[in-house]
Structures are given as structure tokens and as C-alpha cells.
Write a protein that holds these residues in place. Sequence first.
Motif, PDB file in Angstrom:
ATOM      1  N   GLU A  41      -8.800  -0.719 -56.529  1.00  0.00           N
ATOM      2  CA  GLU A  41      -9.573   0.162 -55.638  1.00  0.00           C
ATOM      3  C   GLU A  41      -8.636   0.888 -54.683  1.00  0.00           C
ATOM      4  O   GLU A  41      -7.637   0.332 -54.219  1.00  0.00           O
ATOM      5  N   ILE A  42      -8.980   2.140 -54.399  1.00  0.00           N
ATOM      6  CA  ILE A  42      -8.486   2.789 -53.197  1.00  0.00           C
ATOM      7  C   ILE A  42      -9.696   3.087 -52.331  1.00  0.00           C
ATOM      8  O   ILE A  42     -10.806   3.279 -52.840  1.00  0.00           O
ATOM      9  N   SER A  43      -9.500   3.107 -51.038  1.00  0.00           N
ATOM     10  CA  SER A  43     -10.580   3.441 -50.106  1.00  0.00           C
ATOM     11  C   SER A  43      -9.987   4.320 -49.009  1.00  0.00           C
ATOM     12  O   SER A  43      -9.409   3.825 -48.047  1.00  0.00           O
ATOM     13  N   ALA A  44     -10.119   5.632 -49.211  1.00  0.00           N
ATOM     14  CA  ALA A  44      -9.530   6.589 -48.274  1.00  0.00           C
ATOM     15  C   ALA A  44     -10.253   6.541 -46.936  1.00  0.00           C
ATOM     16  O   ALA A  44     -11.473   6.344 -46.859  1.00  0.00           O
ATOM     17  N   LYS A  45      -9.486   6.718 -45.868  1.00  0.00           N
ATOM     18  CA  LYS A  45     -10.013   6.791 -44.510  1.00  0.00           C
ATOM     19  C   LYS A  45      -9.860   8.229 -44.020  1.00  0.00           C
ATOM     20  O   LYS A  45      -8.930   8.932 -44.401  1.00  0.00           O
ATOM     21  N   PHE A  46     -10.761   8.645 -43.164  1.00  0.00           N
ATOM     22  CA  PHE A  46     -10.903  10.067 -42.866  1.00  0.00           C
ATOM     23  C   PHE A  46     -10.649  10.385 -41.398  1.00  0.00           C
ATOM     24  O   PHE A  46     -10.948   9.591 -40.508  1.00  0.00           O
ATOM     25  N   THR A  47     -10.122  11.566 -41.199  1.00  0.00           N
ATOM     26  CA  THR A  47     -10.097  12.212 -39.890  1.00  0.00           C
ATOM     27  C   THR A  47     -11.129  13.335 -39.939  1.00  0.00           C
ATOM     28  O   THR A  47     -11.545  13.760 -41.034  1.00  0.00           O
ATOM     29  N   PRO A  48     -11.565  13.860 -38.787  1.00  0.00           N
ATOM     30  CA  PRO A  48     -12.495  15.003 -38.818  1.00  0.00           C
ATOM     31  C   PRO A  48     -11.932  16.179 -39.608  1.00  0.00           C
ATOM     32  O   PRO A  48     -12.676  16.858 -40.334  1.00  0.00           O
ATOM     33  N   GLU A  49     -10.628  16.404 -39.518  1.00  0.00           N
ATOM     34  CA  GLU A  49     -10.018  17.517 -40.242  1.00  0.00           C
ATOM     35  C   GLU A  49     -10.096  17.304 -41.750  1.00  0.00           C
ATOM     36  O   GLU A  49     -10.325  18.261 -42.507  1.00  0.00           O
ATOM     37  N   ARG A  50      -9.917  16.065 -42.197  1.00  0.00           N
ATOM     38  CA  ARG A  50      -9.957  15.795 -43.638  1.00  0.00           C
ATOM     39  C   ARG A  50     -11.355  16.007 -44.200  1.00  0.00           C
ATOM     40  O   ARG A  50     -11.516  16.642 -45.244  1.00  0.00           O
ATOM     41  N   ILE A  51     -12.372  15.481 -43.555  1.00  0.00           N
ATOM     42  CA  ILE A  51     -13.716  15.658 -44.100  1.00  0.00           C
ATOM     43  C   ILE A  51     -14.125  17.123 -44.052  1.00  0.00           C
ATOM     44  O   ILE A  51     -14.733  17.653 -44.983  1.00  0.00           O
ATOM     45  N   ARG A  52     -13.749  17.814 -42.986  1.00  0.00           N
ATOM     46  CA  ARG A  52     -14.073  19.242 -42.887  1.00  0.00           C
ATOM     47  C   ARG A  52     -13.385  20.024 -44.011  1.00  0.00           C
ATOM     48  O   ARG A  52     -13.995  20.892 -44.649  1.00  0.00           O
ATOM     49  N   GLY A  53     -12.128  19.706 -44.276  1.00  0.00           N
ATOM     50  CA  GLY A  53     -11.398  20.390 -45.334  1.00  0.00           C
ATOM     51  C   GLY A  53     -11.948  20.092 -46.711  1.00  0.00           C
ATOM     52  O   GLY A  53     -12.051  20.999 -47.561  1.00  0.00           O
ATOM     53  N   ASP A  54     -12.310  18.829 -46.968  1.00  0.00           N
ATOM     54  CA  ASP A  54     -12.878  18.477 -48.272  1.00  0.00           C
ATOM     55  C   ASP A  54     -14.212  19.181 -48.495  1.00  0.00           C
ATOM     56  O   ASP A  54     -14.501  19.668 -49.601  1.00  0.00           O
ATOM     57  N   LEU A  55     -15.032  19.228 -47.471  1.00  0.00           N
ATOM     58  CA  LEU A  55     -16.323  19.909 -47.593  1.00  0.00           C
ATOM     59  C   LEU A  55     -16.127  21.400 -47.832  1.00  0.00           C
ATOM     60  O   LEU A  55     -16.805  22.003 -48.673  1.00  0.00           O
ATOM     61  N   ALA A  56     -15.205  22.000 -47.106  1.00  0.00           N
ATOM     62  CA  ALA A  56     -14.951  23.437 -47.269  1.00  0.00           C
ATOM     63  C   ALA A  56     -14.493  23.746 -48.689  1.00  0.00           C
ATOM     64  O   ALA A  56     -14.896  24.759 -49.280  1.00  0.00           O
ATOM     65  N   ALA A  57     -13.663  22.866 -49.266  1.00  0.00           N
ATOM     66  CA  ALA A  57     -13.188  23.077 -50.633  1.00  0.00           C
ATOM     67  C   ALA A  57     -14.316  22.981 -51.649  1.00  0.00           C
ATOM     68  O   ALA A  57     -14.196  23.487 -52.773  1.00  0.00           O
ATOM     69  N   ALA A  58     -15.414  22.359 -51.260  1.00  0.00           N
ATOM     70  CA  ALA A  58     -16.582  22.236 -52.134  1.00  0.00           C
ATOM     71  C   ALA A  58     -17.680  23.243 -51.778  1.00  0.00           C
ATOM     72  O   ALA A  58     -18.809  23.119 -52.253  1.00  0.00           O
ATOM     73  N   GLY A  59     -17.345  24.209 -50.918  1.00  0.00           N
ATOM     74  CA  GLY A  59     -18.317  25.244 -50.580  1.00  0.00           C
ATOM     75  C   GLY A  59     -19.340  24.819 -49.552  1.00  0.00           C
ATOM     76  O   GLY A  59     -20.413  25.414 -49.452  1.00  0.00           O
ATOM     77  N   MET A  60     -18.998  23.788 -48.757  1.00  0.00           N
ATOM     78  CA  MET A  60     -19.926  23.301 -47.742  1.00  0.00           C
ATOM     79  C   MET A  60     -19.303  23.387 -46.361  1.00  0.00           C
ATOM     80  O   MET A  60     -18.085  23.530 -46.222  1.00  0.00           O
ATOM     81  N   GLU A  61     -20.132  23.278 -45.351  1.00  0.00           N
ATOM     82  CA  GLU A  61     -19.649  23.259 -43.978  1.00  0.00           C
ATOM     83  C   GLU A  61     -20.225  22.058 -43.249  1.00  0.00           C
ATOM     84  O   GLU A  61     -21.366  21.646 -43.499  1.00  0.00           O
ATOM     85  N   LEU A  62     -19.415  21.483 -42.383  1.00  0.00           N
ATOM     86  CA  LEU A  62     -19.835  20.331 -41.596  1.00  0.00           C
ATOM     87  C   LEU A  62     -20.714  20.805 -40.454  1.00  0.00           C
ATOM     88  O   LEU A  62     -20.317  21.660 -39.661  1.00  0.00           O
ATOM     89  N   CYS A  63     -21.925  20.255 -40.380  1.00  0.00           N
ATOM     90  CA  CYS A  63     -22.862  20.621 -39.321  1.00  0.00           C
ATOM     91  C   CYS A  63     -22.782  19.671 -38.137  1.00  0.00           C
ATOM     92  O   CYS A  63     -22.899  20.099 -36.981  1.00  0.00           O
ATOM     93  N   ASP A  64     -22.627  18.384 -38.417  1.00  0.00           N
ATOM     94  CA  ASP A  64     -22.567  17.397 -37.347  1.00  0.00           C
ATOM     95  C   ASP A  64     -21.915  16.136 -37.888  1.00  0.00           C
ATOM     96  O   ASP A  64     -21.981  15.855 -39.098  1.00  0.00           O
ATOM     97  N   SER A  65     -21.269  15.384 -37.017  1.00  0.00           N
ATOM     98  CA  SER A  65     -20.663  14.115 -37.377  1.00  0.00           C
ATOM     99  C   SER A  65     -21.097  13.086 -36.353  1.00  0.00           C
ATOM    100  O   SER A  65     -20.801  13.217 -35.163  1.00  0.00           O
ATOM    101  N   LEU A  66     -21.823  12.073 -36.818  1.00  0.00           N
ATOM    102  CA  LEU A  66     -22.390  11.048 -35.941  1.00  0.00           C
ATOM    103  C   LEU A  66     -21.582   9.767 -36.109  1.00  0.00           C
ATOM    104  O   LEU A  66     -21.392   9.294 -37.231  1.00  0.00           O
ATOM    105  N   THR A  67     -21.112   9.200 -35.018  1.00  0.00           N
ATOM    106  CA  THR A  67     -20.302   7.987 -35.098  1.00  0.00           C
ATOM    107  C   THR A  67     -20.966   6.841 -34.346  1.00  0.00           C
ATOM    108  O   THR A  67     -21.837   7.053 -33.493  1.00  0.00           O
ATOM    109  N   ASP A  68     -20.520   5.625 -34.669  1.00  0.00           N
ATOM    110  CA  ASP A  68     -20.951   4.450 -33.918  1.00  0.00           C
ATOM    111  C   ASP A  68     -20.277   4.455 -32.554  1.00  0.00           C
ATOM    112  O   ASP A  68     -19.371   5.258 -32.288  1.00  0.00           O
ATOM    113  N   ASP A  69     -20.696   3.557 -31.680  1.00  0.00           N
ATOM    114  CA  ASP A  69     -20.183   3.537 -30.306  1.00  0.00           C
ATOM    115  C   ASP A  69     -18.672   3.321 -30.236  1.00  0.00           C
ATOM    116  O   ASP A  69     -18.016   3.792 -29.302  1.00  0.00           O
TER     117      ASP A  69
END
Length: 339
Positions: free
Chosen positions: A295-323
Motif C-alpha cells: 500500500e501507499i497512502s499519500a498525504k495532502f497539502t491544500p496545494e496538492r488537492i487543489r492541483g489534482d482537482l484542477a488537473a481533472a477539470g474541477m475546482e475546490l469549493c471548500d475544505s472542512l477539517t477537524d479541530d
Amino acid sequence: MSPSPLAAATHERVVIESFLGGGEHRTLADDVLDGLTRPFKELPPKHFYDEHGAQLFDQICELPEYYPTRCERAILTDRSAEIVEITGAAELVELGSGTAAKTRLLLAAMHEAGTLDRYVPIDVTESMVRSSAQTLVEAFDGLRVHGIVGDFERHLGHVPPPVDGRPRIVAFLGGTIGNFTPGSRRRFLRSLSALLGPDDFLLIGTDLVKDPAVLEAAYDDSAGVTAAFNRNVLTVLNRELDADFAVDAYEHVAFFDRDREWIEMRLRARRPQRVTVGQLGLRLTFAAGEELRTEISAKFTPERIRGDLAAAGMELCDSLTDDDGLFALNLARVRSTSS
């Protein structure tokens, strides 16, 4: 060609379609032939989840070291009503639905808002799809369930179209997106984007980059449950492909790769091994200390998820985190083509 669906109703508001057949055995065989004959041996993590593997993973989710499930559940507890208000969703499509334990929080919020119409769970375990469907239609008046027994990497084309064009959420929870390598991850996100209309949303769980000690403890717990979960894949190969792995001859290894920012799980041969995979006529050798990546289990920064979504034609609307900022639920939608 996909097998013909086997549809059956267990309730007047439930339809279950199965797209799994004899080809699934071939998938495991193909993965073994491909992954275990490479110079660096590896297997995809989807083969962890036979019945015993699923039970072990449920135990992992309750361990004090394993925070992702706990954090994701906390976000859904606190923010499901907000997610439903933002999306106006009448339908929830869930990839890898399992028992739908966390998803039930979203369904309850949709029901409370008066929008809930249909739930579309996708999972390889038919018994889970059937039992959760039955439980949910009894819990939520008027809810319809269209269950798909299949592999979400291969059977997304069988997801039914949305009802009357009403908004829907496509949910991919648990941080499972991290099991994909970067190129595969972006390709898979493009396939999810294809499920979304202009009013639909993707809800995707991502584990966040953090202290390596916290990450490594989550994948190498003191009780040894994750080690048993990891070794169970060898039991699957022994049972399904007539292999003769000496399961206890492999030790569990988990570490954080700081350059790639992902966790790797491996099995390391304690001593030289000779293994036969009977149904494939395959003979393998493992040197003492040789490792098999499971297994690999990648960990994300806001920039990484935003970039991955953009490469798939999507945009990040909101990111909700735990406390504690350990885990995030990200809401995304197809990027508008208007200027």
C-alpha cells in the motif's frame, strides 16, 4: 465486456445490481502476475479486503493511533448540515460504501433538510451493499437505494443518471484517494468528474501532511492489528490462487516517505522464501529482507488537492477539517467554462 448485471430487490425501494463475476478472480491473478514478477514486488491494496480483512480494518478504525476515521466522522457530525445546505443534494453516490456508517450522517442531514431521495452505494462486498440498503430504507422514510456491487475503478459507468436532474453528491471518503500514485490519482479524479453535472459536487476525504511520528503510528499500531491486516493479503493469495506463502514468515513494515509525502506499507521476508502460486504455475523467491509493497497512502497539502482537482477539470469549493487539522473533507465541482 462487463458481465450482465444480476438485479434483485430486497425491498420495494431497493434495487441491487451486481457487475462482478468470474472476471474478479482474473483481476487478482493479473495483479499477482504483474506485481510479483517485477524487480520490486508490489500488490494493490484493494486485495486486503476479504471478509476477514474488512473485519480487521474495522478494528483498526477504533485504535487510538488511527485518527483518520475518527476525524472524518467528527467533520461529518459537525458539518453535514452545512454540506447539505451548500449542495442542495437529493442524491448521494458513495464509492467504497462499506457499512455506510459515516455516510449515514450525511443521509440524516439530507433527510432533515427534506431533500433526500436516493442513495447509490458502490462496493465489492455484496452482503454489505444489501444489508446497509435494507437498514437505510427502514431508517429513512421515502429513501430509495440503487446499490451497485462492483469495483469503483471499473464500474463507474453503471452509476445511474441523477433523478430528474436534481443535484447529487459523489462521495469518496476515508482518504482512499491517497492509495493512487499521482498520475493514476488524476486519471481517477477525471473519471469522477465525468459523473458530475453542473449542479453536482464531489466530496472527497484527504489525510493531511503532518508529523511523521503521528503518521507512522497510525499505520503500525502497538496492538499489531495493522500488521495482521497487512499479512492477511498473503492469506487471500493462498486461498484464492492456491499459493503457499508462509504468512508468519513476513513482518509488517510501515514508514513515511518524506520526499513523496506518503506512507508505504510493506511485507518483509524474515528469511529466504520459495513460494508457488499453484493456479498460475508461478514460482517466486524472496531473499531474506526482501520487501513486497502492499500500500501507499499519500498525504495532502491544500496545494496538492487543489492541483489534482484542477488537473481533472474541477475546482475546490471548500475544505472542512477537524479541530486538530489532521484530516480534510473537500467539496469540489466541475470547473465552469464561462469566463
